[in-house]
Design a protein around this motif. Structure first.
Motif, PDB file in Angstrom:
ATOM      1  N   MET A  14       7.533 -11.313  -4.107  1.00 17.22           N
ATOM      2  CA  MET A  14       7.276 -10.774  -5.421  1.00 17.22           C
ATOM      3  C   MET A  14       8.073  -9.488  -5.673  1.00 17.22           C
ATOM      4  N   PHE A  15       8.193  -8.638  -4.654  1.00 18.74           N
ATOM      5  CA  PHE A  15       8.964  -7.404  -4.788  1.00 18.74           C
ATOM      6  C   PHE A  15      10.229  -7.522  -3.969  1.00 18.74           C
ATOM      7  N   THR A  16      11.332  -7.205  -4.588  1.00 17.43           N
ATOM      8  CA  THR A  16      12.635  -7.319  -3.950  1.00 17.43           C
ATOM      9  C   THR A  16      12.868  -6.153  -3.008  1.00 17.43           C
ATOM     10  N   GLU A  17      13.428  -6.457  -1.862  1.00 10.27           N
ATOM     11  CA  GLU A  17      13.891  -5.413  -0.954  1.00 10.27           C
ATOM     12  C   GLU A  17      15.330  -5.113  -1.372  1.00 10.27           C
ATOM     13  N   HIS A  18      15.479  -4.118  -2.227  1.00 10.91           N
ATOM     14  CA  HIS A  18      16.767  -3.836  -2.849  1.00 10.91           C
ATOM     15  C   HIS A  18      17.793  -3.251  -1.878  1.00 10.91           C
ATOM     16  N   THR A  19      19.026  -3.534  -2.199  1.00 10.51           N
ATOM     17  CA  THR A  19      20.169  -2.890  -1.555  1.00 10.51           C
ATOM     18  C   THR A  19      20.773  -1.940  -2.585  1.00 10.51           C
ATOM     19  N   LEU A  20      21.768  -1.203  -2.177  1.00 11.54           N
ATOM     20  CA  LEU A  20      22.445  -0.326  -3.142  1.00 11.54           C
ATOM     21  C   LEU A  20      23.062  -1.130  -4.286  1.00 11.54           C
ATOM     22  N   ALA A  25      10.417   0.541   2.845  1.00 12.31           N
ATOM     23  CA  ALA A  25       9.592   1.066   1.754  1.00 12.31           C
ATOM     24  C   ALA A  25      10.460   1.556   0.605  1.00 12.31           C
ATOM     25  N   VAL A  26      11.507   2.288   0.898  1.00  8.93           N
ATOM     26  CA  VAL A  26      12.407   2.795  -0.148  1.00  8.93           C
ATOM     27  C   VAL A  26      13.088   1.629  -0.855  1.00  8.93           C
ATOM     28  N   ALA A  27      13.503   0.640  -0.103  1.00  2.00           N
ATOM     29  CA  ALA A  27      14.172  -0.528  -0.684  1.00  2.00           C
ATOM     30  C   ALA A  27      13.265  -1.256  -1.671  1.00  2.00           C
ATOM     31  N   ARG A  28      11.985  -1.299  -1.379  1.00  2.63           N
ATOM     32  CA  ARG A  28      11.047  -1.979  -2.275  1.00  2.63           C
ATOM     33  C   ARG A  28      10.606  -1.089  -3.438  1.00  2.63           C
ATOM     34  N   LEU A  29      10.393   0.199  -3.157  1.00  2.00           N
ATOM     35  CA  LEU A  29       9.988   1.113  -4.227  1.00  2.00           C
ATOM     36  C   LEU A  29      11.119   1.334  -5.222  1.00  2.00           C
ATOM     37  N   ALA A  30      12.352   1.036  -4.828  1.00  2.00           N
ATOM     38  CA  ALA A  30      13.508   1.192  -5.716  1.00  2.00           C
ATOM     39  C   ALA A  30      13.381   0.354  -6.979  1.00  2.00           C
ATOM     40  N   GLU A  31      12.538  -0.654  -6.955  1.00  2.00           N
ATOM     41  CA  GLU A  31      12.292  -1.467  -8.156  1.00  2.00           C
ATOM     42  C   GLU A  31      11.915  -0.582  -9.337  1.00  2.00           C
ATOM     43  N   SER A  32      11.194   0.508  -9.044  1.00  2.00           N
ATOM     44  CA  SER A  32      10.827   1.469 -10.086  1.00  2.00           C
ATOM     45  C   SER A  32      11.484   2.805  -9.771  1.00  2.00           C
ATOM     46  N   PRO A  33      12.591   3.129 -10.431  1.00  2.00           N
ATOM     47  CA  PRO A  33      13.238   4.418 -10.190  1.00  2.00           C
ATOM     48  C   PRO A  33      12.284   5.596 -10.423  1.00  2.00           C
ATOM     49  N   ALA A  66       1.598   2.165  -3.269  1.00  2.00           N
ATOM     50  CA  ALA A  66       2.815   1.438  -3.636  1.00  2.00           C
ATOM     51  C   ALA A  66       3.344   0.619  -2.461  1.00  2.00           C
ATOM     52  N   ASN A  67       3.312   1.198  -1.264  1.00  2.00           N
ATOM     53  CA  ASN A  67       3.772   0.465  -0.085  1.00  2.00           C
ATOM     54  C   ASN A  67       2.921  -0.770   0.182  1.00  2.00           C
ATOM     55  N   ARG A  68       1.617  -0.636  -0.007  1.00  2.00           N
ATOM     56  CA  ARG A  68       0.750  -1.802   0.206  1.00  2.00           C
ATOM     57  C   ARG A  68       0.988  -2.856  -0.870  1.00  2.00           C
ATOM     58  N   LEU A  69       1.145  -2.412  -2.119  1.00  2.00           N
ATOM     59  CA  LEU A  69       1.378  -3.364  -3.209  1.00  2.00           C
ATOM     60  C   LEU A  69       2.656  -4.151  -3.003  1.00  2.00           C
ATOM     61  N   THR A  70       3.711  -3.463  -2.564  1.00  2.00           N
ATOM     62  CA  THR A  70       5.022  -4.115  -2.395  1.00  2.00           C
ATOM     63  C   THR A  70       5.165  -4.822  -1.054  1.00  2.00           C
ATOM     64  N   ARG A  71       4.142  -4.697  -0.218  1.00  2.00           N
ATOM     65  CA  ARG A  71       4.159  -5.301   1.140  1.00  2.00           C
ATOM     66  C   ARG A  71       5.259  -4.715   2.011  1.00  2.00           C
ATOM     67  N   ALA A  72       5.534  -3.434   1.807  1.00  2.00           N
ATOM     68  CA  ALA A  72       6.577  -2.759   2.605  1.00  2.00           C
ATOM     69  C   ALA A  72       6.150  -2.689   4.065  1.00  2.00           C
TER      70      ALA A  72
END
Length: 167
Positions: free
Chosen positions: A1-7, A31-39, A161-167
């Motif tokens: 559901m939440f993307t593990e973003h790259t640069l 965690a940062v990669a997933r939280l990046a979904e919301s700047p 946020a970490n729990r929601l994104t499953r980081a």
């Protein structure tokens, strides 16, 4: 559901924070990669975290606040990351184990921070006068009490946020 973003895949407004994190840690943590979904959330958390690091609470006391929130909120990634930070700060194995296991801390001043954090959380800030007096009597200040609130707010945001994104 939440993307593990790259640069390359992160929203543009998250990329500088990701680059800064990569420079500091040698990689972009999950965690940062997933939280990046919301700047807004990522940048807000990183700014608040940096602000918390500038408080007058000593570094180990700050980590006591963070670990108390992280264990209470069952954020495994935060517990792991901040266990590592405590070790880098030279915290003993017993202190780290006690924080991870919700046990009282042998150091009375740090235990006062842990208890105050738990009381703030349990009372939604409506800390009874006797509990506040006990915190102050342990050598902490009114400023420190407000800094604990800053840490709780910052790391409540992070752990949820970490729990929601499953980081």
């Amino acid at each position: 559901m939440f993307t593990e973003h790259t640069l390359e895949t992160a929203p543009v407004a998250s990329r500088q924070a990701m680059r800064n994190t990569m420079a500091a840690f040698g990689k972009v943590p999950d965690a940062v990669a997933r939280l990046a979904e919301s700047p807004e959330l990522l940048n807000g958390f990183l700014e608040l975290s940096a602000t918390f690091e500038r408080t007058t609470l000593d570094p180990v006391a700050r980590e006591v606040v963070i670990m108390t929130v992280a264990t209470r909120n069952d954020c495994h990634i935060c517990v792991a990351m901040h266990t590592g930070k405590l070790r880098k700060l030279g915290a003993g194995a017993e202190l780290v184990a006690a924080l991870r296991e919700w046990r009282p801390l042998a150091d009375e001043r740090l235990e006062a921070v842990r208890q105050f954090t738990l009381t703030v959380l349990a009372t939604a800030g409506g800390v009874p006068d006797d509990d506040l007096k006990a915190f102050l009597a342990s050598g902490h200040t009114a400023r420190n009490a407000l800094e604990v609130i800053l840490g709780i707010g910052t790391y409540t945001m992070s752990t949820l946020a970490n729990r929601l994104t499953r980081a």
